[in-house]
Design a protein around this motif. Structure first.
Motif, PDB file in Angstrom:
ATOM      1  N   UNK A  55       0.874  -1.175   0.000  1.00  0.00           N
ATOM      2  CA  UNK A  55       0.000   0.000   0.000  1.00  0.00           C
ATOM      3  C   UNK A  55       0.911   1.224   0.000  1.00  0.00           C
ATOM      4  N   UNK A  56       1.242   1.703  -1.189  1.00  0.00           N
ATOM      5  CA  UNK A  56       2.196   2.796  -1.392  1.00  0.00           C
ATOM      6  C   UNK A  56       1.489   3.930  -2.115  1.00  0.00           C
ATOM      7  N   UNK A  57       1.592   5.145  -1.592  1.00  0.00           N
ATOM      8  CA  UNK A  57       1.097   6.337  -2.289  1.00  0.00           C
ATOM      9  C   UNK A  57       2.203   7.384  -2.214  1.00  0.00           C
ATOM     10  N   UNK A  58       2.628   7.878  -3.373  1.00  0.00           N
ATOM     11  CA  UNK A  58       3.678   8.897  -3.437  1.00  0.00           C
ATOM     12  C   UNK A  58       3.077  10.171  -4.031  1.00  0.00           C
ATOM     13  N   UNK A  59       3.251  11.299  -3.346  1.00  0.00           N
ATOM     14  CA  UNK A  59       2.651  12.571  -3.746  1.00  0.00           C
ATOM     15  C   UNK A  59       3.748  13.523  -4.214  1.00  0.00           C
ATOM     16  N   UNK A  60       3.696  13.901  -5.483  1.00  0.00           N
ATOM     17  CA  UNK A  60       4.598  14.918  -6.043  1.00  0.00           C
ATOM     18  C   UNK A  60       6.080  14.603  -5.850  1.00  0.00           C
ATOM     19  N   UNK A  61       6.413  13.336  -5.711  1.00  0.00           N
ATOM     20  CA  UNK A  61       7.811  12.975  -5.510  1.00  0.00           C
ATOM     21  C   UNK A  61       8.409  13.509  -4.229  1.00  0.00           C
ATOM     22  N   UNK A  62       7.543  13.967  -3.290  1.00  0.00           N
ATOM     23  CA  UNK A  62       8.015  14.597  -2.058  1.00  0.00           C
ATOM     24  C   UNK A  62       7.557  13.853  -0.805  1.00  0.00           C
ATOM     25  N   UNK A  63       6.389  13.235  -0.860  1.00  0.00           N
ATOM     26  CA  UNK A  63       5.776  12.601   0.308  1.00  0.00           C
ATOM     27  C   UNK A  63       5.419  11.171  -0.050  1.00  0.00           C
ATOM     28  N   UNK A  64       5.745  10.231   0.829  1.00  0.00           N
ATOM     29  CA  UNK A  64       5.345   8.849   0.621  1.00  0.00           C
ATOM     30  C   UNK A  64       4.481   8.404   1.793  1.00  0.00           C
ATOM     31  N   UNK A  65       3.374   7.735   1.464  1.00  0.00           N
ATOM     32  CA  UNK A  65       2.496   7.135   2.466  1.00  0.00           C
ATOM     33  C   UNK A  65       2.678   5.626   2.408  1.00  0.00           C
ATOM     34  N   UNK A  66       2.965   5.022   3.547  1.00  0.00           N
ATOM     35  CA  UNK A  66       3.061   3.574   3.671  1.00  0.00           C
ATOM     36  C   UNK A  66       2.113   3.172   4.790  1.00  0.00           C
ATOM     37  N   UNK A  67       1.254   2.202   4.520  1.00  0.00           N
ATOM     38  CA  UNK A  67       0.199   1.910   5.488  1.00  0.00           C
ATOM     39  C   UNK A  67      -0.206   0.453   5.424  1.00  0.00           C
ATOM     40  N   UNK A  68      -1.012   0.060   6.412  1.00  0.00           N
ATOM     41  CA  UNK A  68      -1.513  -1.311   6.432  1.00  0.00           C
ATOM     42  C   UNK A  68      -2.824  -1.444   5.681  1.00  0.00           C
ATOM     43  N   UNK A  69      -3.531  -0.339   5.491  1.00  0.00           N
ATOM     44  CA  UNK A  69      -4.877  -0.391   4.949  1.00  0.00           C
ATOM     45  C   UNK A  69      -4.950  -0.195   3.450  1.00  0.00           C
ATOM     46  N   UNK A  70      -5.874  -0.915   2.837  1.00  0.00           N
ATOM     47  CA  UNK A  70      -6.182  -0.734   1.420  1.00  0.00           C
ATOM     48  C   UNK A  70      -7.124   0.447   1.235  1.00  0.00           C
ATOM     49  N   UNK A  71      -7.494   0.685  -0.023  1.00  0.00           N
ATOM     50  CA  UNK A  71      -8.526   1.681  -0.307  1.00  0.00           C
ATOM     51  C   UNK A  71      -9.861   0.967  -0.453  1.00  0.00           C
ATOM     52  N   UNK A  72     -10.264   0.347   0.643  1.00  0.00           N
ATOM     53  CA  UNK A  72     -11.593  -0.262   0.732  1.00  0.00           C
ATOM     54  C   UNK A  72     -12.413   0.561   1.708  1.00  0.00           C
ATOM     55  N   UNK A  73     -13.720   0.395   1.672  1.00  0.00           N
ATOM     56  CA  UNK A  73     -14.578   1.230   2.519  1.00  0.00           C
ATOM     57  C   UNK A  73     -14.323   0.993   4.005  1.00  0.00           C
ATOM     58  N   UNK A  74     -13.831  -0.177   4.368  1.00  0.00           N
ATOM     59  CA  UNK A  74     -13.570  -0.445   5.784  1.00  0.00           C
ATOM     60  C   UNK A  74     -12.182  -0.010   6.218  1.00  0.00           C
ATOM     61  N   UNK A  75     -11.201  -0.016   5.303  1.00  0.00           N
ATOM     62  CA  UNK A  75      -9.850   0.389   5.678  1.00  0.00           C
ATOM     63  C   UNK A  75      -9.631   1.888   5.556  1.00  0.00           C
ATOM     64  N   UNK A  76     -10.435   2.555   4.716  1.00  0.00           N
ATOM     65  CA  UNK A  76     -10.371   4.015   4.645  1.00  0.00           C
ATOM     66  C   UNK A  76     -11.808   4.546   4.672  1.00  0.00           C
ATOM     67  N   UNK A  77     -12.509   4.315   5.804  1.00  0.00           N
ATOM     68  CA  UNK A  77     -13.910   4.742   5.878  1.00  0.00           C
ATOM     69  C   UNK A  77     -14.043   6.250   5.741  1.00  0.00           C
TER      70      UNK A  77
END
Length: 826
Positions: A518-540
């Motif tokens: 579960x990797x999200x990189x924003x503008x080559x400046x910020x990286x998000x690493x997390x346990x949750x997916x983009x499902x309704x229960x993991x990111x309500x």
């Protein structure tokens, strides 16, 4: 001492003017000492006027300094570029008693000069009333020979803000931001000398003090720190005042990591232009003519200087206090805070009444338990039931045949020092609010590698980003038809979309069993690493950051980290891009083509479950840390370095180990090797506190037996060492968290299974930092308390309370939409 000198020992005033200035400062000090008794904010007897009450021989000067970059801009920005641009946009946001204005080369646009000031406006107003012509002459010297009297005086009255002293590019003479005043400094210093108590306890924390005494802005660098430092002197039972000359001063310029084109010391181009004897109120950063380069050619950590704000990062501002009669004060502390004279209510977590379960205190007959378990399993969607039964039948089955994976070099997996902000967050409390804020901040690119993408509102956020011109790259483990449609939909809009190179995604080019990162990189400046997916229960869809806005949406327990670090962001964006190339059958280091090959994907399912009965007793807002010195953050990747890294982490424990996991697959050698590391750590540290939280959702049959056997084999006792996450408060435990000794945090996507540890594509971060460690420790401890076992068997799931539901019941309310991906054995 007979009078107060002008700020910086300036010589703009004649003797009569200096006497008048001293009288004005003396009057301000007397007024500040009086305070507001009716508001429980005075008199301030530990603050003194040295002209009326000279200091004793024990007098000490206390220097208080802070960073010049405006913290309120920093904490409300999501990248360095964004905060620098914002800070340079207006002097109204430059609120740390330091403001600047810059000059650019008209032909190249490069910065050639930046002027900084910390000179209060009151001095200039006094000078204008005493000697108007001197003010005009100084404007001509400091800004432009073209300045006329009518430019700075209107109707004979001096204008603080005028065309030569109002913007970040038209020249600068003194401070103009509303909070940047000498009188504000004096009032803050005086108010902070009041020692306050609440419920018999001294208030000493910087934020607690400023919020209780209300002497400034809690979000600034300066005000809370000044208040804390002054109050600390008052707690020495000393008298405190501001040192002569009363003012704000440039303290240090420390250009660490700067590189000039000719290799010269970057400090050589900094010069103080007003003030003396360590009391400087103005400075200029400018490369002398003839050196062959300008300020805009100098690089900071590899970046050219494009903003004056980049320089402000390396400047500190100071004031000086004077402390005397130490230990002699008989002034008593004030009880309570400014205002009512009583302590404000403590900030406590909002409590939500818990409705007792109909099973609480019940006897739990074995036959009833078995019937309930059978009902739960039969109610599962076919594909999830088959998944559970297959894992139950043979957890030792070999993974599908995979292509030989070209591993990353070990040199790429080293720790990166992080100086930028570090944000910690959790679901269901704050993940959506943090993720939305970061995605909305994107201006150039979003790079995403994720296992499950089924929350429709997250698709909408990506579409909005694309409409702003943000380039979106998405690699998805397409293990359902719905996710295939997500890829197709975004690809049709111009996103660079690829199915992951995994057997789970149905890709014939499979290097991994699952692409579970579960990797999200924003503008080559910020990286998000997390346990949750983009499902309704993991990111309500909870818009409040740790607070309830509207109706609260229940969800899984998941956690994440967002790191502002170009090196880390580059690594993880490169990792996703590399896997995308592998998915297309290309060498891992080649450039990716624009066309996505067609590939089959398996059918998928969503299903419905009963929503948790209660909101978690405490909701946690995200927390952001801006390190004073670089913090090492290490990428921990499966299949590369996860297993040896986590083994070493567990083995290092001295005091505590907290683990919150979806499951721990007992009987699998890779998993039991990690449990053995905990056993060895316990042997060396008999008092080691080991606590584990797992999900009890669909833990059944052989999986349950092997888990309980592992707990027994490694001497982990139920309730003391392991618990099941409360289903009264969360849909499911989907978390993947380890906290060692309250400081070391490993967080990401890896489950404790052979595939999660050894063969999937997974991504985590390892960080050691007290605030981040404390945040996740508190989250874990709250979950541990919520999961305290009751009278009924701890792993029992009441089908009425937490089981699957038919779709026909959805409109009645009280259900959540779940995806099989949240429960898969990966």
């Amino acid at each position: 001492m007979n009078l107060f000198d002008p700020p910086g020992f300036l010589d703009d005033l004649d003797p009569a003017g200096k006497e008048g200035w001293s009288q004005q400062v003396s009057g301000w000090l007397d007024a500040a000492r009086s305070g507001s008794p009716s508001d429980n904010d005075g008199p301030r007897h530990q603050f003194f006027n040295p002209l009326a009450n000279p200091p004793d021989a024990d007098a000490e000067v206390a220097t208080i300094s802070w960073n010049a970059f405006p913290r309120q801009v920093r904490i409300n920005s999501l990248s360095d570029m964004q905060r620098w641009r914002k800070a340079d946009s207006s002097r109204e946001v430059q609120d740390e008693y330091c403001e600047w204005s810059l000059e650019r080369d008209l032909a190249t646009g490069k910065i050639v000069k930046v002027d900084f000031t910390c000179e209060g406006p009151e001095y200039w107003e006094f000078l204008a009333s005493h000697d108007p012509e001197k003010v005009v002459a100084l404007y001509r010297e400091l800004v432009s020979p073209a300045v006329r009297r009518e430019d700075v005086f209107v109707g004979g009255r001096y204008q603080r803000k005028n065309r030569f002293n109002s913007s970040t590019s038209g020249g600068i003479v003194h401070l103009v931001q509303a909070a940047n005043t000498l009188t504000a400094e004096i009032e803050l210093g005086a108010a902070a000398t009041i020692r306050r108590r609440r419920n018999g306890q001294d208030i000493t924390d910087a934020q607690a003090l400023i919020r209780c005494s209300r002497y400034g802005a809690p979000e600034r660098n300066s005000d809370p720190f000044i208040g804390e430092q002054v109050n600390a002197q008052a707690r020495r039972l000393a008298d405190v005042t501001l040192n002569n000359p009363v003012g704000l001063y440039l303290h240090q310029f420390n250009p660490v990591g700067w590189e000039t084109p000719d290799g010269s010391d970057a400090r050589d181009h900094w010069r103080y232009t007003r003030g003396r004897d360590g009391h400087f109120v103005r400075a200029t950063y400018e490369v002398p003519a003839g050196r062959g380069f300008v300020v805009g050619d100098i690089k900071i950590d590899g970046r050219p200087i494009q903003f004056g704000a980049q320089i402000a990062d390396f400047i500190t501002i100071k004031l000086e206090g004077l402390v005397t009669r130490i230990g002699q004060s008989t002034v008593q502390p004030f009880e309570g805070c400014r205002g009512e004279g009583a302590a404000p209510p403590a900030v406590v977590a909002g409590s939500v009444p818990q409705t007792p379960s109909r099973l609480d205190g019940a006897g739990g007959e074995p036959a009833f338990e078995e019937a309930a378990r059978r009902a739960l399993r039969e109610a599962l969607p076919d594909s999830l039931r088959h998944e559970v039964e297959a894992a139950d039948a043979d957890e030792g089955a070999a993974p599908p045949a995979l292509l030989p994976y070209p591993r990353l070099p070990e040199t790429s997996l080293v720790a990166r020092p992080v100086s930028g902000r570090i944000m910690a967050y959790a679901s269901p409390d704050s993940t959506y609010a943090v993720t939305k804020k970061l995605i909305d901040s994107a201006t150039t690119a979003l790079v995403i590698g994720i296992y499950d993408f089924s929350a429709s509102y997250m698709i909408d956020h990506l579409k909005r980003a694309m409409r702003r011109g943000v380039a979106v790259s998405l690699m998805l483990d397409t293990n359902s038809d719905e996710e295939r449609r997500v890829l197709d939909q975004l690809a049709a809009l111009g996103a660079n979309c690829v199915a992951a190179p995994s057997s789970s995604s149905g890709n014939p080019i499979a290097y991994f069993g699952n692409a579970h990162e579960k990797i999200i990189v924003v503008d080559g400046e910020i990286v998000m690493i997390q346990s949750g997916n983009w499902s309704e229960n993991s990111i309500p869809f909870n818009e409040g950051d740790g607070i309830v806005v509207g109706a609260f949406e229940p969800g899984n327990r998941d956690m994440g980290l967002a790191i502002e670090s170009r090196p880390l962001a580059t690594f993880f964006a490169g990792l996703v891009a590399r896997d995308m190339r592998l998915s297309r059958g290309e060498p891992p280091e080649s450039a990716p083509p624009a066309v996505l090959p067609e590939m089959a994907t398996p059918a998928g399912d969503i299903f419905f479950e009963a929503a948790p009965a209660s909101i978690p007793t405490r909701l946690f807002s995200s927390v952001t840390v801006s390190p004073d010195s670089p913090v090492d953050v290490t990428p921990v990747i499966t299949p590369e370095n996860f297993h040896p890294t986590v083994a070493s982490l567990l083995r290092s424990a001295k005091h505590s180990i907290r683990i919150e996991q979806q499951y721990i697959r007992g009987g699998q050698p890779a998993v039991e090797e990690l449990l053995q590391q905990i056993r060895q750590a316990r042997a060396e540290n008999p008092e080691l506190d080991v606590r584990i939280i797992v999900s009890k959702k669909y833990l059944d049959g052989n999986q349950k037996a092997r888990f309980l056997k592992a707990m027994s084999d490694f001497e982990f006792e139920f309730d003391t060492n392991f618990r099941y996450l409360s289903l009264r408060h969360f849909v499911h435990c989907h978390n993947k968290l380890i906290v060692v000794d309250g400081r070391k945090v490993l967080l990401g996507s890896q489950n404790w299974s052979s595939t999660g540890l050894l063969s999937n594509r997974e991504a985590s971060l390892l960080i050691e930092q007290a605030t981040i460690g404390g945040y996740f420790s508190k989250l874990f401890d709250a979950d541990w308390e919520l999961s305290e076992p009751g009278a009924f068997p701890p792993d029992f799931i009441d089908p009425v309370e937490a089981g699957p539901r038919p779709a026909s019941e959805f409109a009645r309310g009280g259900l959540v939409t779940s995806t099989i991906a949240d429960y898969k054995d990966v």
